[in-house]
Design a protein around this motif. Structure first.
Motif, PDB file in Angstrom:
ATOM      1  N   ALA A 145      87.903 -25.073  24.902  1.00 17.45           N
ATOM      2  CA  ALA A 145      86.513 -24.803  25.267  1.00 17.45           C
ATOM      3  C   ALA A 145      86.318 -23.309  25.426  1.00 17.45           C
ATOM      4  N   MET A 146      85.137 -22.840  25.073  1.00 14.85           N
ATOM      5  CA  MET A 146      84.782 -21.437  25.243  1.00 14.85           C
ATOM      6  C   MET A 146      83.274 -21.331  25.438  1.00 14.85           C
ATOM      7  N   GLY A 147      82.865 -20.370  26.246  1.00 13.27           N
ATOM      8  CA  GLY A 147      81.447 -20.104  26.433  1.00 13.27           C
ATOM      9  C   GLY A 147      81.198 -18.623  26.591  1.00 13.27           C
ATOM     10  N   ILE A 148      80.016 -18.170  26.166  1.00  7.09           N
ATOM     11  CA  ILE A 148      79.607 -16.777  26.324  1.00  7.09           C
ATOM     12  C   ILE A 148      78.235 -16.775  26.992  1.00  7.09           C
ATOM     13  N   PRO A 149      78.185 -16.528  28.303  1.00  8.94           N
ATOM     14  CA  PRO A 149      76.911 -16.616  29.021  1.00  8.94           C
ATOM     15  C   PRO A 149      75.797 -15.757  28.433  1.00  8.94           C
ATOM     16  N   ALA A 150      76.116 -14.548  27.975  1.00  8.34           N
ATOM     17  CA  ALA A 150      75.068 -13.676  27.438  1.00  8.34           C
ATOM     18  C   ALA A 150      74.410 -14.277  26.199  1.00  8.34           C
ATOM     19  N   ARG A 151      75.132 -15.101  25.476  1.00  6.33           N
ATOM     20  CA  ARG A 151      74.570 -15.769  24.292  1.00  6.33           C
ATOM     21  C   ARG A 151      73.982 -17.138  24.646  1.00  6.33           C
ATOM     22  N   ARG A 152      74.183 -17.571  25.888  1.00  5.67           N
ATOM     23  CA  ARG A 152      73.773 -18.910  26.312  1.00  5.67           C
ATOM     24  C   ARG A 152      74.371 -19.964  25.376  1.00  5.67           C
ATOM     25  N   SER A 153      75.613 -19.766  25.014  1.00  4.41           N
ATOM     26  CA  SER A 153      76.260 -20.625  24.033  1.00  4.41           C
ATOM     27  C   SER A 153      77.669 -20.979  24.475  1.00  4.41           C
ATOM     28  N   ALA A 154      78.100 -22.179  24.093  1.00  2.00           N
ATOM     29  CA  ALA A 154      79.441 -22.644  24.433  1.00  2.00           C
ATOM     30  C   ALA A 154      79.790 -23.812  23.530  1.00  2.00           C
ATOM     31  N   PHE A 155      81.066 -24.142  23.478  1.00  2.00           N
ATOM     32  CA  PHE A 155      81.481 -25.346  22.751  1.00  2.00           C
ATOM     33  C   PHE A 155      82.754 -25.898  23.361  1.00  2.00           C
TER      34      PHE A 155
ATOM     35  N   LEU B  76      76.756 -25.989  22.377  1.00  2.00           N
ATOM     36  CA  LEU B  76      75.532 -25.595  23.079  1.00  2.00           C
ATOM     37  C   LEU B  76      75.076 -24.252  22.531  1.00  2.00           C
ATOM     38  N   THR B  77      73.842 -24.195  22.068  1.00  2.00           N
ATOM     39  CA  THR B  77      73.285 -22.950  21.542  1.00  2.00           C
ATOM     40  C   THR B  77      71.864 -22.784  22.048  1.00  2.00           C
ATOM     41  N   GLU B  78      71.670 -21.831  22.946  1.00  2.00           N
ATOM     42  CA  GLU B  78      70.330 -21.563  23.484  1.00  2.00           C
ATOM     43  C   GLU B  78      69.662 -22.843  23.987  1.00  2.00           C
ATOM     44  N   GLY B  79      70.446 -23.674  24.682  1.00  2.00           N
ATOM     45  CA  GLY B  79      69.896 -24.895  25.251  1.00  2.00           C
ATOM     46  C   GLY B  79      69.901 -26.095  24.326  1.00  2.00           C
ATOM     47  N   ARG B  80      70.189 -25.905  23.045  1.00  2.00           N
ATOM     48  CA  ARG B  80      70.253 -27.015  22.096  1.00  2.00           C
ATOM     49  C   ARG B  80      71.669 -27.563  22.056  1.00  2.00           C
ATOM     50  N   GLU B  81      71.790 -28.882  21.954  1.00  2.00           N
ATOM     51  CA  GLU B  81      73.093 -29.543  21.902  1.00  2.00           C
ATOM     52  C   GLU B  81      73.295 -30.179  20.533  1.00  2.00           C
ATOM     53  N   ASP B  82      74.465 -29.955  19.961  1.00  4.17           N
ATOM     54  CA  ASP B  82      74.840 -30.600  18.703  1.00  4.17           C
ATOM     55  C   ASP B  82      76.225 -31.200  18.866  1.00  4.17           C
ATOM     56  N   VAL B  83      76.378 -32.445  18.461  1.00  4.74           N
ATOM     57  CA  VAL B  83      77.665 -33.133  18.522  1.00  4.74           C
ATOM     58  C   VAL B  83      78.164 -33.366  17.103  1.00  4.74           C
ATOM     59  N   VAL B  84      79.427 -33.051  16.874  1.00  6.97           N
ATOM     60  CA  VAL B  84      80.069 -33.295  15.586  1.00  6.97           C
ATOM     61  C   VAL B  84      81.304 -34.146  15.838  1.00  6.97           C
ATOM     62  N   THR B  85      81.411 -35.267  15.155  1.00 10.28           N
ATOM     63  CA  THR B  85      82.592 -36.117  15.270  1.00 10.28           C
ATOM     64  C   THR B  85      83.146 -36.408  13.886  1.00 10.28           C
TER      65      THR B  85
ATOM     66  N   ASP C 260      79.819 -35.280  27.743  1.00 12.75           N
ATOM     67  CA  ASP C 260      80.006 -35.130  29.187  1.00 12.75           C
ATOM     68  C   ASP C 260      80.546 -33.745  29.512  1.00 12.75           C
ATOM     69  N   TYR C 261      81.590 -33.323  28.801  1.00 13.16           N
ATOM     70  CA  TYR C 261      82.156 -32.007  29.102  1.00 13.16           C
ATOM     71  C   TYR C 261      81.157 -30.909  28.747  1.00 13.16           C
ATOM     72  N   GLY C 262      80.295 -31.177  27.795  1.00 18.28           N
ATOM     73  CA  GLY C 262      79.241 -30.220  27.484  1.00 18.28           C
ATOM     74  C   GLY C 262      78.318 -29.973  28.665  1.00 18.28           C
ATOM     75  N   ARG C 263      78.076 -30.993  29.473  1.00 21.08           N
ATOM     76  CA  ARG C 263      77.256 -30.804  30.679  1.00 21.08           C
ATOM     77  C   ARG C 263      77.958 -29.882  31.666  1.00 21.08           C
ATOM     78  N   PHE C 264      79.269 -30.023  31.748  1.00 18.65           N
ATOM     79  CA  PHE C 264      80.032 -29.119  32.605  1.00 18.65           C
ATOM     80  C   PHE C 264      79.999 -27.697  32.051  1.00 18.65           C
ATOM     81  N   LEU C 265      80.076 -27.551  30.741  1.00 22.81           N
ATOM     82  CA  LEU C 265      79.987 -26.224  30.134  1.00 22.81           C
ATOM     83  C   LEU C 265      78.637 -25.575  30.435  1.00 22.81           C
ATOM     84  N   ALA C 266      77.568 -26.349  30.365  1.00 24.30           N
ATOM     85  CA  ALA C 266      76.246 -25.807  30.683  1.00 24.30           C
ATOM     86  C   ALA C 266      76.214 -25.302  32.113  1.00 24.30           C
TER      87      ALA C 266
END
Length: 329
Positions: free
Chosen positions: A284-294, A22-31, A208-214
Motif C-alpha cells: 500500500a502507498m499513499g501521497i496526501p498532497a495528491r489525495r491519492s493512494a492504492f 483512490l484518486t481525488e476521491g474516486r475509487e477504482d477496483v481492479v481484480t 475495505d482497506y481502501g477505506r482505511f487508506l482514505a
C-alpha cells in the motif's frame, strides 16, 4: 490497466490479484485471476486476502486514538502496564509504544534460534523492523482496554470506517470468499487465525482497506496534532535492510524514514507499507498532497514483483521506498 496486470501476473506466477486505487476521491477496483488454484474461483472485489504486515498501520491507528483519549501514553514504558517483553532485560523494560510504532525497540523481527528474543540496542536509538514489538504492544492495549485486539480495533477503526469485511480473527462467513495462499503452484493450508496477531493476522478486502487508506490520507479519527505525528518522519532506515540488529552504526537510506505505524517515502511525500505472509503478499502507498493512494493484494509468493510497474501506472514518480525494499527495477 487490467491487461497489463494480467501479463505481469502471468510472468510472475501470481494466481490472484485485487487492488483499490483512490484518486481525488474516486475509487477504482481492479481484480484478476483466481482465489485458489484448487477451485479456479475468480477473484472479485469481495474476495478476502491476507493483509500480512499491512495489519500494523491499522493497529497503529487504534493505538493513536487511545493516546488521543489519554488511555495510552506513547512515551511511558509498557513495562509499567504489562510484564516486560523479556524478563531481566533492562533495555527491554524501557520500550514504549512510540518505540514500537516507529520500529526502534531493539527487538528482532521474529525470535528464532539464531536470533533469540532480547534487546539488541537501546530502544529509541535507531530503526530495526520488529513484528515482536507489535505483539508486545497488543498485550499492552488489551490490558489497558480490557478488550481483545479484534474487538478493540473493530470499535475504534473497523466500525467507524465501515470496514465490515475485515477481521484479525477468522469468521465463518469468510470461508466462501477467502483467497488461498500459494507458493509457486502449491496451494497452502488455509490461513484461519483463531487468535489475533497485531503484526500480521488481518484478513480484509481491497475496498475495505481502501477505506482505511482514505482515513490515512486525511488523518481521520485523530486530532490534528496526532494525525501530524502519525506521518512525521522519525528514524531513517538502514540502507537496503529492514532488520539491522548489529551494534555497528548503519549506513542510512536516503529518502525513507518511519512515522508511527507507516513507512514514509520522504522523497515522494508519501506513506507506504508492504506485507509478506507465506504465499501471500500486499503493498500500500499513499501521497496526501495528491489525495491519492492504492492497495494491492496478491495470493502468490512472487506478488511484490508486480509493485514497481503498477506504481508507475497509479502513482508515477521516483519512490525511494522501492529501492529500499529491493523492488526498484
Amino acid at each position: 490497466m487490467k491487461d497489463e496486470i494480467e501479463a505481469l501476473m502471468s510472468a510472475a506466477g501470481v494466481p490472484g490479484f485485487s487492488m483499490l486505487v483512490l484518486t481525488e476521491g474516486r475509487e477504482d477496483v481492479v481484480t484478476s485471476g483466481v482465489a485458489s488454484m484448487s477451485t479456479a474461483e475468480p477473484v472479485t472485489s469481495q474476495t478476502l486476502f491476507q493483509a500480512a504486515s499491512l495489519s500494523k498501520p491499522v493497529v497503529a491507528l487504534a493505538a493513536l486514538q487511545l493516546a488521543d483519549s489519554g488511555v495510552l501514553d506513547l512515551d511511558k514504558p509498557l513495562s509499567h502496564i504489562v510484564a516486560p517483553m523479556v524478563p531481566g532485560d533492562p533495555l527491554g523494560a524501557a520500550i514504549t509504544a512510540r518505540h514500537i510504532l516507529s520500529h526502534c525497540t531493539g527487538l528482532p523481527n521474529w525470535r528464532c534460534d539464531e536470533c533469540p528474543l532480547r534487546s539488541y540496542f537501546p530502544p529509541g536509538s535507531r530503526f530495526s523492523y520488529s513484528g515482536e514489538g507489535f505483539v508486545y504492544l497488543q498485550s499492552a492495549l488489551e490490558h489497558l482496554t480490557r478488550e481483545p485486539l479484534n474487538t478493540l480495533v473493530r470499535r475504534l477503526v473497523f466500525d467507524p470506517l465501515d470496514m465490515r469485511q475485515s477481521s484479525f480473527v477468522w469468521r465463518p462467513d469468510f470461508a466462501a470468499r477467502v483467497a488461498d495462499a500459494h507458493e509457486a503452484e502449491t496451494v497452502l493450508d488455509r490461513f484461519m487465525p483463531r487468535e489475533a496477531n497485531a503484526a500480521y493476522s488481518l484478513l480484509t478486502t481491497a475496498p475495505d482497506y481502501g477505506r482505511f487508506l482514505a482515513a490515512s490520507l486525511h488523518g481521520s479519527l485523530l486530532t490534528q496534532g496526532m494525525a501530524r505525528q502519525w506521518m512525521t518522519p522519525g528514524p531513517q532506515v538502514p540502507l537496503k535492510r529492514t532488520e539491522a540488529l548489529e551494534r555497528e552504526m548503519q549506513t542510512l537510506e536516503e529518502g525513507v524514514a518511519w512515522g508511527l505505524g507507516w513507512g514514509l517515502d520522504t522523497q515522494a511525500g508519501g506513506f507506504f507499507h508492504w506485507g509478506a505472509n507465506p504465499g501471500a503478499r500486499a503493498f500500500a502507498m499513499g501521497i496526501p498532497a495528491r489525495r491519492s493512494a492504492f492497495v494491492m493484494f496478491m495470493n502468490g509468493d512472487n506478488g511484490l514483483s508486480l509493485v514497481p510497474p503498477i506504481i508507475q501506472s497509479v502513482l508515477p514518480g521516483e519512490h525511494a521506498a522501492l529501492s529500499w525494499l529491493g523492488l526498484a527495477s
